[in-house]
Design an enzyme around this catalytic site. Structure first.
Site, PDB file in Angstrom:
ATOM      1  N   THR A 204       0.602  -1.211  -0.093  1.00 46.49           N
ATOM      2  CA  THR A 204      -0.152   0.058  -0.049  1.00 46.49           C
ATOM      3  C   THR A 204       0.975   1.487  -0.084  1.00 46.49           C
ATOM      4  O   THR A 204       0.423   2.340  -0.284  1.00 46.49           O
ATOM      5  CB  THR A 204      -1.027  -0.178   0.973  1.00 46.49           C
ATOM      6  OG1 THR A 204      -1.730  -1.217   1.197  1.00 46.49           O
ATOM      7  CG2 THR A 204      -1.781   1.260   1.358  1.00 46.49           C
TER       8      THR A 204
ATOM      9  N   TYR B  20       3.280 -13.012   4.508  1.00 44.38           N
ATOM     10  CA  TYR B  20       2.145 -12.295   3.352  1.00 44.38           C
ATOM     11  C   TYR B  20       1.845 -13.348   2.529  1.00 44.38           C
ATOM     12  O   TYR B  20       2.477 -13.435   1.454  1.00 44.38           O
ATOM     13  CB  TYR B  20       2.948 -10.889   2.937  1.00 44.38           C
ATOM     14  CG  TYR B  20       1.712  -9.929   2.356  1.00 44.38           C
ATOM     15  CD1 TYR B  20       0.343 -10.590   2.151  1.00 44.38           C
ATOM     16  CD2 TYR B  20       1.952  -9.008   1.788  1.00 44.38           C
ATOM     17  CE1 TYR B  20      -0.460  -9.722   1.848  1.00 44.38           C
ATOM     18  CE2 TYR B  20       1.210  -8.176   0.756  1.00 44.38           C
ATOM     19  CZ  TYR B  20      -0.085  -8.398   0.965  1.00 44.38           C
ATOM     20  OH  TYR B  20      -0.979  -7.853   0.309  1.00 44.38           O
TER      21      TYR B  20
ATOM     22  N   LYS C 155      -0.407 -12.655   7.220  1.00 44.09           N
ATOM     23  CA  LYS C 155      -1.525 -12.071   6.641  1.00 44.09           C
ATOM     24  C   LYS C 155      -1.940 -12.727   5.827  1.00 44.09           C
ATOM     25  O   LYS C 155      -1.611 -13.082   4.647  1.00 44.09           O
ATOM     26  CB  LYS C 155      -0.832 -10.645   5.952  1.00 44.09           C
ATOM     27  CG  LYS C 155      -1.874  -9.753   5.394  1.00 44.09           C
ATOM     28  CD  LYS C 155      -1.058  -8.525   4.881  1.00 44.09           C
ATOM     29  CE  LYS C 155      -2.310  -7.504   4.039  1.00 44.09           C
ATOM     30  NZ  LYS C 155      -1.777  -6.358   3.574  1.00 44.09           N
TER      31      LYS C 155
ATOM     32  N   ILE D 157      -4.580  -6.678   8.700  1.00 50.71           N
ATOM     33  CA  ILE D 157      -3.869  -5.587   8.218  1.00 50.71           C
ATOM     34  C   ILE D 157      -4.534  -4.891   7.086  1.00 50.71           C
ATOM     35  O   ILE D 157      -4.678  -5.600   6.105  1.00 50.71           O
ATOM     36  CB  ILE D 157      -2.490  -6.078   7.829  1.00 50.71           C
ATOM     37  CG1 ILE D 157      -1.877  -6.587   8.902  1.00 50.71           C
ATOM     38  CG2 ILE D 157      -1.523  -5.151   7.102  1.00 50.71           C
ATOM     39  CD1 ILE D 157      -0.408  -7.374   8.644  1.00 50.71           C
TER      40      ILE D 157
END
Length: 266
Positions: free
Chosen positions: A45, A120, A148, A191
């Site tokens: 992001t 992730y 995540k 998250i």
């Protein structure tokens, strides 16, 4: 380490010249913390791949790395992130090394990393799916403390994982619209790029689990991901006067028709 709660993967605001707007970033981080959420820096992001080494280092110094989870995928990036709470580390993208390759990769990274790792897992981007059994093997690696989980679906592997989570291993929602069902099944938190907006509401929902609010936040998340992340988030933050421009760096392009984003929270 307690990873429960709402974690906001901070955008990188840019000014009219396309340079990092550090004062706006600092204020945004302050607002997120004041609302009761935690910070993730230099993740997807944040458009981290478009930042220079000098920009990355200044972001870490500005935000006080001791309170951060930091996006870091390589040994050099992990060393740079030394002193942070943990690293958010992507399953190797594009090469699709197979699940055994993913295990070996995280074993090697964890053995040399100065900070713990959070896997992730986002197969739509990496091209590498992971079974529940492989995730349990990752959880058993010394220095790997969480995941995540962003597969785009609530699948049987996730259900099994949350029904009997590995000890000391945090399972965090990485698909914003699935926050409510994942929390209901036992996830430790999320998250969530969407939590740049309505941060206090996301934090309160994680604590209180009020069903109607979960539906409202899911609709907000759907709107914020209508175009490539973080373009809509940036448009909304700019419309709210919280960052100087909605600008992004290539290969991203600014969100189309940003005029309605200021009303997303209504």
């Amino acid at each position: 380490m307690d990873l429960s709660g709402i974690h906001v993967p901070l955008i990188t605001p840019f000014d009219e010249r396309g340079e990092v707007a550090y004062p706006a970033l600092e204020k945004l981080a302050h607002d997120v913390r004041e609302a009761g959420a935690h910070l993730v820096a230099l993740g997807t992001t944040a458009e981290a791949g478009s930042l220079t080494g000098a920009e990355r280092r200044r972001v870490l110094d500005l935000l006080d790395r001791t309170n951060l989870i930091v996006g870091a995928d390589t040994p050099d990036q992990l060393r740079e992130a030394g002193g942070a709470r943990a690293a958010l580390t992507l399953v190797p993208p594009f090469v699709r090394p197979g699940e055994e390759g993913v295990i070996r990769h995280f074993e090697a990274l964890a053995a040399s990393s100065p900070i713990p790792l959070i896997v992730y897992h986002v197969p739509q981007r990496t091209g590498q799916p992971l079974t529940g059994d492989t995730i349990r093997r990752l959880a058993a690696i010394d220095g790997v403390i969480g995941i995540k989980y962003a597969t785009g679906v609530i699948d049987t592997d996730l259900v099994d994982l949350l029904a009997d989570p590995p000890d000391g291993f945090a399972i965090l929602c990485g698909d914003d619209v699935f926050l409510a069902p994942m929390l209901a099944m036992g996830a430790h938190g999320g998250i969530l790029a969407s939590a740049h907006l309505a941060t206090e509401r996301f934090v309160r929902f994680q604590r209180e689990r009020e069903i109607a609010e979960g539906h409202r936040l899911a609709r907000l998340s759907t709107a914020l991901f209508a175009q490539p992340n973080p373009t809509v988030v940036k448009a909304a933050l700019h419309a709210a006067g919280r960052i100087p421009t909605p600008g992004v760096r290539l290969p991203l392009l600014p969100a189309l028709a940003p005029s309605f984003y200021g009303s997303l929270l209504e």
